[in-house]
Design an enzyme around this catalytic site. Structure first.
Site, PDB file in Angstrom:
ATOM      1  N   CYS A 231       3.643  47.599 -16.984  1.00 54.05           N
ATOM      2  CA  CYS A 231       2.752  47.760 -15.813  1.00 54.05           C
ATOM      3  C   CYS A 231       1.576  48.673 -16.133  1.00 54.05           C
ATOM      4  O   CYS A 231       0.432  48.375 -15.769  1.00 54.05           O
ATOM      5  CB  CYS A 231       3.552  48.305 -14.633  1.00 54.05           C
TER       6      CYS A 231
ATOM      7  N   HIS B  93       1.400  54.054  -9.932  1.00 51.78           N
ATOM      8  CA  HIS B  93       0.904  54.911 -11.024  1.00 51.78           C
ATOM      9  C   HIS B  93      -0.572  55.195 -10.748  1.00 51.78           C
ATOM     10  O   HIS B  93      -1.245  54.427 -10.042  1.00 51.78           O
ATOM     11  CB  HIS B  93       0.940  54.190 -12.363  1.00 51.78           C
TER      12      HIS B  93
HETATM   13  P1  NAD Z   1      15.796  45.983 -12.314  1.00 48.53           P
HETATM   14  O1  NAD Z   1      16.900  46.916 -12.645  1.00 48.53           O
HETATM   15  O2  NAD Z   1      15.132  46.096 -10.978  1.00 48.53           O
HETATM   16  O3  NAD Z   1      16.308  44.467 -12.445  1.00 48.53           O
HETATM   17  C1  NAD Z   1      17.059  44.054 -13.520  1.00 48.53           C
HETATM   18  C2  NAD Z   1      18.006  42.933 -13.092  1.00 48.53           C
HETATM   19  O4  NAD Z   1      18.765  42.515 -14.233  1.00 48.53           O
HETATM   20  C3  NAD Z   1      19.002  43.345 -12.025  1.00 48.53           C
HETATM   21  O5  NAD Z   1      19.127  42.290 -11.090  1.00 48.53           O
HETATM   22  C4  NAD Z   1      20.330  43.528 -12.785  1.00 48.53           C
HETATM   23  O6  NAD Z   1      21.441  43.240 -11.978  1.00 48.53           O
HETATM   24  C5  NAD Z   1      20.160  42.485 -13.877  1.00 48.53           C
HETATM   25  N1  NAD Z   1      20.954  42.758 -15.081  1.00 48.53           N
HETATM   26  C6  NAD Z   1      21.450  43.936 -15.503  1.00 48.53           C
HETATM   27  N2  NAD Z   1      22.116  43.773 -16.665  1.00 48.53           N
HETATM   28  C7  NAD Z   1      22.029  42.463 -16.971  1.00 48.53           C
HETATM   29  C8  NAD Z   1      22.533  41.664 -18.033  1.00 48.53           C
HETATM   30  N3  NAD Z   1      23.252  42.204 -19.014  1.00 48.53           N
HETATM   31  N4  NAD Z   1      22.224  40.351 -18.040  1.00 48.53           N
HETATM   32  C9  NAD Z   1      21.487  39.802 -17.049  1.00 48.53           C
HETATM   33  N5  NAD Z   1      20.991  40.506 -16.019  1.00 48.53           N
HETATM   34  C10 NAD Z   1      21.283  41.821 -15.971  1.00 48.53           C
HETATM   35  O7  NAD Z   1      14.735  46.119 -13.493  1.00 48.53           O
HETATM   36  P2  NAD Z   1      13.171  45.840 -13.407  1.00 48.53           P
HETATM   37  O8  NAD Z   1      12.499  47.053 -12.877  1.00 48.53           O
HETATM   38  O9  NAD Z   1      12.918  44.531 -12.778  1.00 48.53           O
HETATM   39  O10 NAD Z   1      12.809  45.797 -14.962  1.00 48.53           O
HETATM   40  C11 NAD Z   1      12.977  44.619 -15.734  1.00 48.53           C
HETATM   41  C12 NAD Z   1      12.047  44.682 -16.930  1.00 48.53           C
HETATM   42  O11 NAD Z   1      10.688  44.743 -16.442  1.00 48.53           O
HETATM   43  C13 NAD Z   1      12.204  45.909 -17.828  1.00 48.53           C
HETATM   44  O12 NAD Z   1      11.883  45.555 -19.148  1.00 48.53           O
HETATM   45  C14 NAD Z   1      11.152  46.877 -17.287  1.00 48.53           C
HETATM   46  O13 NAD Z   1      10.746  47.834 -18.244  1.00 48.53           O
HETATM   47  C15 NAD Z   1      10.038  45.899 -16.961  1.00 48.53           C
HETATM   48  N6  NAD Z   1       9.056  46.353 -15.976  1.00 48.53           N
HETATM   49  C16 NAD Z   1       9.460  47.047 -14.854  1.00 48.53           C
HETATM   50  C17 NAD Z   1       8.495  47.483 -13.950  1.00 48.53           C
HETATM   51  C18 NAD Z   1       8.865  48.262 -12.733  1.00 48.53           C
HETATM   52  O14 NAD Z   1       8.062  49.045 -12.252  1.00 48.53           O
HETATM   53  N7  NAD Z   1      10.030  48.082 -12.181  1.00 48.53           N
HETATM   54  C19 NAD Z   1       7.153  47.190 -14.182  1.00 48.53           C
HETATM   55  C20 NAD Z   1       6.780  46.434 -15.295  1.00 48.53           C
HETATM   56  C21 NAD Z   1       7.748  46.027 -16.194  1.00 48.53           C
END
Ligand code: NAD
Length: 338
Positions: free
Chosen positions: A140, A220
């Site tokens: 992000c 941010h």
């Molecule tokens: P999150 O925790 O909100 O969602 C992750 C999902 O994956 C959840 O539904 C969880 O139950 C599931 N999960 C957990 N372990 C798993 C497994 N072994 N197999 C399959 N599913 C599984 O996370 P998020 O914030 O959506 O982040 C996901 C990715 O996006 C990360 O790489 C993060 O760095 C990136 N990201 C996050 C943001 C943010 O602000 N949240 C912004 C940009 C990028």
């Protein structure tokens, strides 16, 4: 219609699922959940076929009375591409499985560039990912930096960038993360990893970044100092950013002087989840002094990468060769302001 799966229906995954669903050249054929929580129920209510990502947890879904279509093993056979939105570090492990199954994979910014091989930003390097099998959409913060630095580089050339990023401590639903009452240099070393991350998509950009964590969940905030190659006026920068898709100029003078007010405005826009896919740049902050451009911007971390995921799918599946056409199509379908 290309068949897309979402592995990990959390903060990013559920948004990407909705963004893909409103395009006319791709569709969601399944989303996965590991835990039978309210997000799993809502995925089913929305009509997304739900698959269990860890098959031996099927009993937990039965107990929670959540109807699943199958396990992730069955989903692999139905899709052209998986958008992996699992927590940081898991995606890189999943890449091996996607390779074995012969499906393409989009990964998120929590994964390391070297482990995935290629990184993506719609404006910086869309065509470099044409037909590629495994690509990471940058984080992000990095997406936010690229959204404004790329048009500025196009306008007047960039000699070097220094950026100080004030990062939200946690997403709104992350009750176990902080800080609650501290400002944390994060990392306490200089430079932070964000500069090198920008260079995975804007390959030749000179950039040094520093980052802090603060007790807020909304957005941010970035402070940029950009030494320019060619002279430019403040008005030219404003005009250029105003004409740049996915960048929104906001004015403190009109009541948008903080991240809180910007997110209130996002709520008023009436988009799903009150998301703000655009990068908000404070118009008053834009200044040019002795060949150096200064500006401040805010990033809605939960949503800015979402349209980039759609464009990334289009480039990897060779659906649209022209990045601008893909960006326009994604924006129109998602209701992003022009
Ligand atoms: P999150 O925790 O909100 O969602 C992750 C999902 O994956 C959840 O539904 C969880 O139950 C599931 N999960 C957990 N372990 C798993 C497994 N072994 N197999 C399959 N599913 C599984 O996370 P998020 O914030 O959506 O982040 C996901 C990715 O996006 C990360 O790489 C993060 O760095 C990136 N990201 C996050 C943001 C943010 O602000 N949240 C912004 C940009 C990028």
């Amino acid at each position: 219609m290309k068949a897309v799966g979402i592995n990990g229906y959390g903060t990013i995954g559920k948004r990407v699922a909705d963004a893909v669903s409103c395009q006319d050249d791709m569709q969601i054929v399944g989303v996965t959940k590991r835990t039978p929580d309210y997000e799993a129920m809502m995925a089913v209510n929305k009509g997304y076929p739900l698959y269990i990502s860890v098959p031996d947890r099927e009993k937990l879904f039965d107990k929670a009375d959540i109807t699943v279509t199958g396990t992730i093993e069955e989903l692999y056979d139905k899709i052209d591409i998986m958008v992996d939105c699992t927590p940081e570090g898991i995606g890189a492990r999943n890449k091996k499985i996607y390779q074995e199954k012969g499906i393409k994979g989009v990964f998120q910014g929590g994964e390391k560039h070297d482990q995935i091989g290629k990184s993506f930003n719609s404006f910086a390097n869309y065509s470099d990912n044409w037909g590629v099998d495994y690509v990471r959409v940058v984080s992000c913060n990095t997406t936010g930096l690229c959204r404004t630095l790329k048009p500025i580089d196009d306008l007047c050339g960039i000699k070097n960038v220094r950026a100080v990023m004030v990062r939200r401590g946690a997403d709104p639903s992350q009750v176990k993360k902080g800080p609650i009452n501290a400002i944390i240099p994060n990392p306490p070393t200089v430079p932070s990893h964000h500069g090198p991350d920008v260079q995975t998509v804007m390959y030749d950009l000179n950039i040094i970044t520093m980052a802090l964590l603060v007790p807020t969940t909304l957005m941010h905030q970035h402070n940029l100092m950009v030494e320019l190659k060619n002279p430019v006026s403040v008005d030219e920068v404003i005009d250029h950013l105003e004409a740049t898709p996915r960048v929104l100029l906001v004015e403190a003078d009109s009541g948008l002087g903080s991240t809180a007010e910007i997110m209130e405005c996002a709520r008023d826009l009436g988009r799903p989840r009150s998301d703000l896919f655009e990068i908000a740049v404070w118009k008053e902050s834009i200044n040019v002094k002795d060949g150096e451009l200064f500006y401040m911007q805010a990033i809605h971390q939960e949503s800015d990468v979402v349209p980039e995921n759609v464009d990334c799918i289009r480039s990897m599946l060779e659906l649209e060769e022209d990045s601008i056409k893909s960006i326009e199509k994604t924006n129109k379908n998602m209701g992003i302001l022009e």
